[in-house]
Design an enzyme around this catalytic site. Structure first.
Site, short mmCIF file in Angstrom:
data_model
loop_
_atom_site.label_atom_id
_atom_site.label_comp_id
_atom_site.label_asym_id
_atom_site.label_seq_id
_atom_site.Cartn_x
_atom_site.Cartn_y
_atom_site.Cartn_z
N THR A 1 28.37 -34.70 -4.52
CA THR A 1 28.09 -34.41 -3.11
C THR A 1 28.24 -35.67 -2.27
OG1 THR A 1 26.62 -32.62 -3.76
CG2 THR A 1 26.35 -33.48 -1.52
N GLU B 1 21.34 -29.58 -9.24
CA GLU B 1 20.11 -30.26 -9.71
C GLU B 1 19.43 -29.51 -10.86
OE1 GLU B 1 17.63 -32.61 -7.40
OE2 GLU B 1 19.05 -32.79 -5.76
N GLY C 1 22.59 -3.57 6.19
CA GLY C 1 23.58 -2.56 5.79
C GLY C 1 24.98 -3.18 5.77
N GLY D 1 27.66 -30.37 -17.11
CA GLY D 1 26.78 -30.43 -15.95
C GLY D 1 25.32 -30.34 -16.38
C1 LIG Z 1 28.23 -27.77 -4.56
C2 LIG Z 1 27.76 -28.56 -5.73
C3 LIG Z 1 27.24 -29.83 -5.53
C4 LIG Z 1 26.85 -30.60 -6.62
N1 LIG Z 1 26.43 -31.90 -6.42
C5 LIG Z 1 26.27 -32.72 -7.50
C6 LIG Z 1 26.03 -34.12 -7.31
O1 LIG Z 1 25.92 -34.62 -6.19
N2 LIG Z 1 25.94 -34.89 -8.42
C7 LIG Z 1 26.06 -34.39 -9.68
O2 LIG Z 1 25.97 -35.15 -10.64
N3 LIG Z 1 26.28 -33.06 -9.88
C8 LIG Z 1 26.39 -32.22 -8.82
N4 LIG Z 1 26.64 -30.89 -9.01
C9 LIG Z 1 26.81 -30.37 -10.37
C10 LIG Z 1 25.68 -29.46 -10.79
O3 LIG Z 1 24.52 -30.20 -11.02
C11 LIG Z 1 26.16 -28.67 -12.02
O4 LIG Z 1 27.16 -27.78 -11.58
C12 LIG Z 1 25.05 -27.93 -12.70
O5 LIG Z 1 24.13 -28.82 -13.27
C13 LIG Z 1 25.59 -26.99 -13.78
O6 LIG Z 1 26.50 -27.63 -14.59
P1 LIG Z 1 27.92 -26.95 -14.92
O7 LIG Z 1 28.50 -26.53 -13.63
O8 LIG Z 1 28.70 -27.87 -15.75
O9 LIG Z 1 27.57 -25.67 -15.72
P2 LIG Z 1 27.32 -25.61 -17.33
O10 LIG Z 1 26.40 -26.70 -17.72
O11 LIG Z 1 28.63 -25.52 -18.00
O12 LIG Z 1 26.56 -24.23 -17.45
C14 LIG Z 1 27.24 -22.99 -17.38
C15 LIG Z 1 26.23 -21.88 -17.56
O13 LIG Z 1 25.55 -22.04 -18.83
C16 LIG Z 1 24.15 -22.10 -18.63
N5 LIG Z 1 23.54 -23.03 -19.57
C17 LIG Z 1 23.91 -24.30 -19.86
N6 LIG Z 1 23.07 -24.84 -20.74
C18 LIG Z 1 22.12 -23.91 -21.01
C19 LIG Z 1 20.95 -23.86 -21.83
N7 LIG Z 1 20.57 -24.91 -22.59
N8 LIG Z 1 20.24 -22.72 -21.85
C20 LIG Z 1 20.61 -21.66 -21.11
N9 LIG Z 1 21.69 -21.63 -20.31
C21 LIG Z 1 22.43 -22.75 -20.26
C22 LIG Z 1 23.99 -22.63 -17.20
O14 LIG Z 1 22.72 -22.29 -16.67
C23 LIG Z 1 25.12 -21.92 -16.51
O15 LIG Z 1 24.74 -20.62 -16.18
C24 LIG Z 1 26.96 -30.08 -7.93
C25 LIG Z 1 27.43 -28.77 -8.12
C26 LIG Z 1 27.84 -28.02 -7.05
C27 LIG Z 1 28.38 -26.64 -7.29
#
Ligand SMILES: Cc1cc2nc3c(=O)[nH]c(=O)nc-3n(C[C@H](O)[C@H](O)[C@H](O)COP(=O)(O)OP(=O)(O)OC[C@H]3O[C@@H](n4cnc5c(N)ncnc54)[C@H](O)[C@@H]3O)c2cc1C
Length: 406
Positions: free
Chosen positions: A176, A381, A357, A149
């Site tokens: 989404t 995002e 509360g 992501g």
């Molecule tokens: C309800 C919802 C709607 C969404 N809609 C869309 C959409 O329309 N289109 C789309 O493409 N995506 C969408 N997303 C995906 C969203 O953009 C990703 O969930 C988000 O970018 C995080 O990616 P991940 O979940 O794979 O987490 P990961 O990338 O696996 O990250 C896990 C944790 O590691 C941390 N982390 C990762 N890399 C680093 C770094 N370099 N430094 C420090 N910390 C780091 C992250 O901050 C997070 O805390 C959606 C997500 C949700 C939950």
């Protein structure tokens, strides 16, 4: 991130130029008031229902479309409303004050359309943007995958040219409005490439053979927005649907986020503003120790902080939007707006829940929904950690210190 060159806006122009003019035009006031009225009359009354059922709020979205509160950024020449980032911020702050989930459902068309606006050919713009303005249609944006992501350069879906087509394979996750999308903007990498270089973006119509949907995802909050899995199995996409050419996908995704992140800051501002208003209202009614809890300085100070933060969130959002509307590089400002907006929204709604509360913990009070909804702003995002990564890279690599001679 390397591909985006940060253009430093002169500090002088920021200090004395148009930016320091917080007066909205008559048109902007009218637009904000229209969005506010719509939020109060059409969104708020149904927000609890959609949060409870998780149904797609098509009726409300259709009303937003007809009211001219959707597809805000599509240029006029393609039948759109042609609003800038600033007007978009005004609208989504109002809507998200009533329901974050419905607002995400309405706003995601602007995310999906942005890559086409930024790098699409004239023919692509006519083919894919204009229909969005003619009747209610949905466009989804898909970079995320089950295994990736944050690290967009690490996406694994593949594309391979075969004559007049590209063949796409892979899975897209968390998309989404995906279950309702008429078209998708899907990012995939040319087979055999690594990291940023080979990523391409395609407009993929829903009826494309080989494209199918997984089971909708059930979420903590934002339940009025649909979140889908898109599967691509030898999906053949016409070569003319590639946006910006081969290898331009990573830059395009980053530029898109630069344009859309201020809106997330604005949504967070709207949600936080509502949390503050609920807290004020409750504090004026609830009694403890034989007086209203609004009399306690600890409560007053929490609420004062909420107001100050809401003001700061809005200003950062407005600054990023202003830079975008003036053709400036807003990469860092957009990340700041999203980071501060989403972090402060979470803090404000946590404090607002504290003012309630034990009742804040109950689903029959509005604060619980705001609490669940706010969390997403820190994630989609680009997570808060990713925004900090963007900002810190700028600080360590390009920022020029004011005090020299260290
Ligand atoms: C309800 C919802 C709607 C969404 N809609 C869309 C959409 O329309 N289109 C789309 O493409 N995506 C969408 N997303 C995906 C969203 O953009 C990703 O969930 C988000 O970018 C995080 O990616 P991940 O979940 O794979 O987490 P990961 O990338 O696996 O990250 C896990 C944790 O590691 C941390 N982390 C990762 N890399 C680093 C770094 N370099 N430094 C420090 N910390 C780091 C992250 O901050 C997070 O805390 C959606 C997500 C949700 C939950």
């Amino acid at each position: 991130m390397r591909a985006i060159k940060y253009v430093q806006v002169s500090r002088e122009s920021l200090a004395v130029g148009l930016l320091i003019d917080f007066e909205l035009t008559e048109e902007q006031i009218a637009l904000r008031d229209k969005a506010r009225k719509f939020a109060v009359e059409e969104v708020l009354p149904v927000s609890k229902k959609y949060d409870r059922t998780g149904d797609f709020p098509r009726e409300t979205i259709e009303k937003a479309f007809k009211a001219g509160l959707m597809n805000l950024g599509i240029p006029r020449e393609y039948g759109g409303l042609g609003y800038g980032a600033f007007e978009q911020a005004l609208v989504v702050e109002e809507m998200a004050a009533a329901c974050a989930g419905i607002t995400t459902s309405v706003y995601v068309n602007d995310l999906g359309a942005k890559p086409i606006i930024l790098m699409g050919t004239e023919a692509q713009k006519r083919r894919f943007l204009a229909p969005l303005t003619e009747q209610l249609r949905f466009v989804s944006f898909a970079t995320s995958e089950p295994g990736m992501g944050s690290d967009v350069a690490g996406l694994q879906a593949t594309c391979e040219q075969d004559g007049d087509y590209y063949v796409l394979n892979g899975d897209k996750f968390f998309i989404t409005n995906g279950d309702y999308a008429d078209v998708f903007v899907i990012f995939a990498r040319l087979k055999g490439t690594k990291r940023h270089q080979g990523i391409c973006a395609f407009v993929v119509p829903r009826e494309t053979e080989g494209l199918s949907m997984g089971t909708p995802l059930v979420k903590l909050g934002h339940r009025a927005s649909d979140t889908a899995t898109v599967m691509l199995r030898n999906a053949r996409v016409p070569a003319e649907n590639i946006i910006g050419g081969e290898g331009k996908g990573f830059l395009l995704a980053m530029l898109t986020f630069m344009h859309t992140r201020p809106a997330i800051g604005a949504m967070a501002t709207g949600l936080a503003r509502s949390a503050m208003e609920y807290a004020i209202n409750y504090a004026k009614q609830r009694e403890a120790f034989e007086q209203k809890i609004a009399n306690f300085q600890a409560v007053q100070q929490m609420i004062a902080d909420m107001y100050a933060r809401v003001e700061a969130m809005r200003l950062l959002t407005w600054k990023a939007a202003w830079l975008l509307d003036h053709g400036q590089d807003a990469n860092i400002a957009s990340s700041c707006a999203k980071l501060v907006g989403s972090e402060d929204a979470m803090r404000i709604v946590t404090d607002a829940l504290q003012v309630y509360g034990g009742r804040g913990y109950l689903e029959n009070y509005a604060i619980a929904k705001l609490f669940r909804d706010a969390k997403l702003y820190q994630i989609y995002e680009g997570t808060s950690q990713v925004q900090r990564y963007v900002i810190s890279r700028y600080l360590f690599e390009e920022y020029q210190p004011i005090l020299k001679g260290f």
